[in-house]
Design a protein around this motif. Sequence first.
Motif, PDB file in Angstrom:
ATOM      1  N   LEU A  20       0.820  -1.214   0.000  1.00 52.71           N
ATOM      2  CA  LEU A  20       0.000   0.000   0.000  1.00 52.71           C
ATOM      3  C   LEU A  20       0.857   1.269   0.000  1.00 52.71           C
ATOM      4  O   LEU A  20       0.513   2.247  -0.650  1.00 52.71           O
ATOM      5  N   GLN A  21       2.015   1.230   0.706  1.00 51.48           N
ATOM      6  CA  GLN A  21       2.861   2.434   0.676  1.00 51.48           C
ATOM      7  C   GLN A  21       3.439   2.628  -0.723  1.00 51.48           C
ATOM      8  O   GLN A  21       3.571   3.748  -1.185  1.00 51.48           O
ATOM      9  N   ALA A  22       3.731   1.523  -1.436  1.00 57.41           N
ATOM     10  CA  ALA A  22       4.288   1.654  -2.791  1.00 57.41           C
ATOM     11  C   ALA A  22       3.278   2.328  -3.714  1.00 57.41           C
ATOM     12  O   ALA A  22       3.636   3.159  -4.553  1.00 57.41           O
ATOM     13  N   CYS A  57       0.986   4.516  -2.853  1.00 52.63           N
ATOM     14  CA  CYS A  57       0.938   5.967  -2.546  1.00 52.63           C
ATOM     15  C   CYS A  57       2.216   6.656  -3.020  1.00 52.63           C
ATOM     16  O   CYS A  57       2.205   7.803  -3.444  1.00 52.63           O
ATOM     17  N   LEU A  58       3.338   5.945  -2.901  1.00 51.54           N
ATOM     18  CA  LEU A  58       4.647   6.537  -3.219  1.00 51.54           C
ATOM     19  C   LEU A  58       4.869   6.709  -4.725  1.00 51.54           C
ATOM     20  O   LEU A  58       5.579   7.630  -5.156  1.00 51.54           O
ATOM     21  N   ALA A  59       4.216   5.838  -5.540  1.00 50.50           N
ATOM     22  CA  ALA A  59       4.570   5.725  -6.974  1.00 50.50           C
ATOM     23  C   ALA A  59       4.645   7.064  -7.724  1.00 50.50           C
ATOM     24  O   ALA A  59       5.676   7.349  -8.355  1.00 50.50           O
ATOM     25  N   PHE A 119       4.957  10.164  -6.646  1.00 51.36           N
ATOM     26  CA  PHE A 119       5.989  11.047  -6.076  1.00 51.36           C
ATOM     27  C   PHE A 119       7.387  10.553  -6.461  1.00 51.36           C
ATOM     28  O   PHE A 119       8.283  11.319  -6.777  1.00 51.36           O
ATOM     29  N   ASP A 120       7.548   9.223  -6.433  1.00 50.93           N
ATOM     30  CA  ASP A 120       8.854   8.642  -6.759  1.00 50.93           C
ATOM     31  C   ASP A 120       9.181   8.846  -8.238  1.00 50.93           C
ATOM     32  O   ASP A 120      10.321   9.130  -8.602  1.00 50.93           O
ATOM     33  N   LEU A 121       8.155   8.729  -9.094  1.00 51.66           N
ATOM     34  CA  LEU A 121       8.359   8.939 -10.531  1.00 51.66           C
ATOM     35  C   LEU A 121       8.859  10.368 -10.792  1.00 51.66           C
ATOM     36  O   LEU A 121       9.840  10.579 -11.528  1.00 51.66           O
ATOM     37  N   LEU A 151       6.639  -4.556  -6.527  1.00 52.76           N
ATOM     38  CA  LEU A 151       7.430  -5.801  -6.467  1.00 52.76           C
ATOM     39  C   LEU A 151       8.677  -5.600  -5.608  1.00 52.76           C
ATOM     40  O   LEU A 151       9.115  -6.495  -4.901  1.00 52.76           O
ATOM     41  N   ARG A 152       9.259  -4.388  -5.696  1.00 50.93           N
ATOM     42  CA  ARG A 152      10.463  -4.080  -4.904  1.00 50.93           C
ATOM     43  C   ARG A 152      10.131  -4.000  -3.413  1.00 50.93           C
ATOM     44  O   ARG A 152      10.823  -4.568  -2.579  1.00 50.93           O
ATOM     45  N   ASP A 153       9.037  -3.278  -3.100  1.00 48.73           N
ATOM     46  CA  ASP A 153       8.784  -2.954  -1.688  1.00 48.73           C
ATOM     47  C   ASP A 153       8.008  -4.013  -0.924  1.00 48.73           C
ATOM     48  O   ASP A 153       8.071  -4.051   0.303  1.00 48.73           O
ATOM     49  N   THR A 154       7.261  -4.896  -1.623  1.00 56.42           N
ATOM     50  CA  THR A 154       6.433  -5.853  -0.871  1.00 56.42           C
ATOM     51  C   THR A 154       7.292  -6.835  -0.073  1.00 56.42           C
ATOM     52  O   THR A 154       7.227  -6.821   1.165  1.00 56.42           O
ATOM     53  N   PRO A 155       8.153  -7.625  -0.714  1.00 58.47           N
ATOM     54  CA  PRO A 155       8.921  -8.547   0.140  1.00 58.47           C
ATOM     55  C   PRO A 155       9.971  -7.828   0.985  1.00 58.47           C
ATOM     56  O   PRO A 155      10.251  -8.231   2.108  1.00 58.47           O
ATOM     57  N   THR A 156      10.517  -6.727   0.448  1.00 56.65           N
ATOM     58  CA  THR A 156      11.661  -6.122   1.162  1.00 56.65           C
ATOM     59  C   THR A 156      11.211  -5.375   2.413  1.00 56.65           C
ATOM     60  O   THR A 156      11.990  -5.251   3.360  1.00 56.65           O
ATOM     61  N   LEU A 157       9.964  -4.889   2.441  1.00 55.00           N
ATOM     62  CA  LEU A 157       9.500  -4.281   3.692  1.00 55.00           C
ATOM     63  C   LEU A 157       9.120  -5.374   4.693  1.00 55.00           C
ATOM     64  O   LEU A 157       9.242  -5.180   5.906  1.00 55.00           O
ATOM     65  N   GLY A 158       8.707  -6.556   4.186  1.00 57.78           N
ATOM     66  CA  GLY A 158       8.545  -7.713   5.075  1.00 57.78           C
ATOM     67  C   GLY A 158       9.881  -8.047   5.727  1.00 57.78           C
ATOM     68  O   GLY A 158       9.982  -8.240   6.945  1.00 57.78           O
ATOM     69  N   ALA A 160      19.507  -4.649   5.421  1.00 56.79           N
ATOM     70  CA  ALA A 160      19.021  -5.949   4.908  1.00 56.79           C
ATOM     71  C   ALA A 160      17.970  -5.733   3.820  1.00 56.79           C
ATOM     72  O   ALA A 160      17.982  -6.403   2.776  1.00 56.79           O
ATOM     73  N   SER A 161      17.065  -4.772   4.051  1.00 63.78           N
ATOM     74  CA  SER A 161      15.989  -4.605   3.065  1.00 63.78           C
ATOM     75  C   SER A 161      16.516  -3.953   1.789  1.00 63.78           C
ATOM     76  O   SER A 161      16.110  -4.325   0.686  1.00 63.78           O
ATOM     77  N   TRP A 162      17.457  -3.009   1.896  1.00 62.54           N
ATOM     78  CA  TRP A 162      17.953  -2.362   0.672  1.00 62.54           C
ATOM     79  C   TRP A 162      18.858  -3.279  -0.163  1.00 62.54           C
ATOM     80  O   TRP A 162      18.871  -3.191  -1.391  1.00 62.54           O
ATOM     81  N   VAL A 163      19.602  -4.174   0.529  1.00 64.24           N
ATOM     82  CA  VAL A 163      20.433  -5.120  -0.243  1.00 64.24           C
ATOM     83  C   VAL A 163      19.527  -5.959  -1.140  1.00 64.24           C
ATOM     84  O   VAL A 163      19.809  -6.172  -2.318  1.00 64.24           O
ATOM     85  N   THR A 164      18.384  -6.390  -0.584  1.00 65.99           N
ATOM     86  CA  THR A 164      17.482  -7.224  -1.391  1.00 65.99           C
ATOM     87  C   THR A 164      16.654  -6.385  -2.385  1.00 65.99           C
ATOM     88  O   THR A 164      16.223  -6.887  -3.415  1.00 65.99           O
ATOM     89  N   ALA A 165      16.468  -5.104  -2.076  1.00 59.26           N
ATOM     90  CA  ALA A 165      15.618  -4.266  -2.949  1.00 59.26           C
ATOM     91  C   ALA A 165      16.371  -3.720  -4.164  1.00 59.26           C
ATOM     92  O   ALA A 165      15.756  -3.367  -5.170  1.00 59.26           O
ATOM     93  N   THR A 166      17.704  -3.660  -4.089  1.00 60.99           N
ATOM     94  CA  THR A 166      18.452  -2.921  -5.118  1.00 60.99           C
ATOM     95  C   THR A 166      18.296  -3.458  -6.549  1.00 60.99           C
ATOM     96  O   THR A 166      18.106  -2.655  -7.469  1.00 60.99           O
TER      97      THR A 166
HETATM   98  C1  LIG Z   1      13.705  -1.100   1.806  1.00 63.06           C
HETATM   99  N1  LIG Z   1      12.753  -0.421   0.994  1.00 63.06           N
HETATM  100  C2  LIG Z   1      12.539  -0.949  -0.309  1.00 63.06           C
HETATM  101  C3  LIG Z   1      12.136   0.699   1.450  1.00 63.06           C
HETATM  102  N2  LIG Z   1      12.458   1.181   2.518  1.00 63.06           N
HETATM  103  N3  LIG Z   1      11.151   1.200   0.701  1.00 63.06           N
HETATM  104  C4  LIG Z   1      10.494   2.453   0.992  1.00 63.06           C
HETATM  105  C5  LIG Z   1      11.459   3.539   0.629  1.00 63.06           C
HETATM  106  C6  LIG Z   1      10.879   4.710   0.043  1.00 63.06           C
HETATM  107  C7  LIG Z   1      11.995   5.668  -0.252  1.00 63.06           C
HETATM  108  N4  LIG Z   1      11.595   7.015  -0.254  1.00 63.06           N
HETATM  109  C8  LIG Z   1      12.778   5.330  -1.532  1.00 63.06           C
HETATM  110  O1  LIG Z   1      13.951   5.565  -1.545  1.00 63.06           O
HETATM  111  O2  LIG Z   1      12.245   4.843  -2.524  1.00 63.06           O
END
Ligand SMILES: CN(C)C(=N)NCCC[C@H](N)C(=O)O
Length: 269
Positions: free
Chosen positions: A112-114, A116-118, A120-122, A172-179, A214-220
């Motif tokens: 859900l945060q992804a 809302c974020l989409a 703004f992030d774009l 897809l990036r934020d669902t498992p990585t925020l878990g 841990a979450s950013w290593v998997t999200a990158t």
């Molecule tokens: C570990 N992950 C994927 C996150 N913490 N996601 C939310 C981050 C949102 C942030 N403004 C961004 O840099 O996209």
Amino acid sequence: MPVEEFMAGWISGALGLVLGHPFDTVKVRLQTQTTYRGIMDCMAKIYRHESLLGFFKGMSFPIASIAVVNSVLFGVYSNTLLALTATSHQERRAQPPSYTHVFVAGCTGGVLQAYCLAPFDLIKVRLQNQTESRVQPGSPQPRYRGPVHCAATIFQEEGPRGLFRGAWTLMLRDTPTLGIYFVTYEGLCRQYTPEGQNPSSATVLVAGGFAGIASWVTATPLDVIKSRMQMDGLGPKAYHGLLDCMLRVFPVLVGMSLAGNASSSPTGL
Ligand SMILES: CN(C)C(=N)NCCC[C@H](N)C(=O)O
């Protein structure tokens, strides 16, 4: 959520953003542009052509939206845990939820945060990628004159759905990585807190830091795909959708890490 907590979250989130944004700009440029030879080259070029201000392009919308985006994440996380375990925030110290429940609640918050974020992030990514100087006289005008102009231009040129370009990849990036984030955070807090007590500020700080790593290593890897999909709305299309982008980018990323040389790829990835 009380107003004071919302404001405290906003101020601390905004401070973190201001400190991290210059590094985020370098990351986004390296993910999407082929002109830089590495981190130092990118930093030097930004500083030389665009001054210090170049590192802060695209920062205003993330600052404006961080409190809402984080409230969605933490609110959905907490309410999902409440629904799964039937224990309130206060009761959870005495009856800690299982890691499966923490993971599922984190993933639900992530989806859900992804969403809302989409947009703004774009807009952030599009503005970060503008290399025109704002300080050198005679520099060409950038395509977007600011975040509102950027949103309006995307809406006009790419339609309302254009504002959600890259949203699936972001989910897809934020669902498992925020878990993963919440499981790591909970695990470390439990490990270093005597039973029945609340974690100390130091524990919260260190656990939050390691959970972030841990979450950013998997999200990158998916973050690279997301940035590329977001930039693909400009000019002729480079990718025929998310799968095509993954199939073309991932083999190059794997090849680069096996070769141990991230900056000499012929494709400039
Ligand atoms: C570990 N992950 C994927 C996150 N913490 N996601 C939310 C981050 C949102 C942030 N403004 C961004 O840099 O996209």
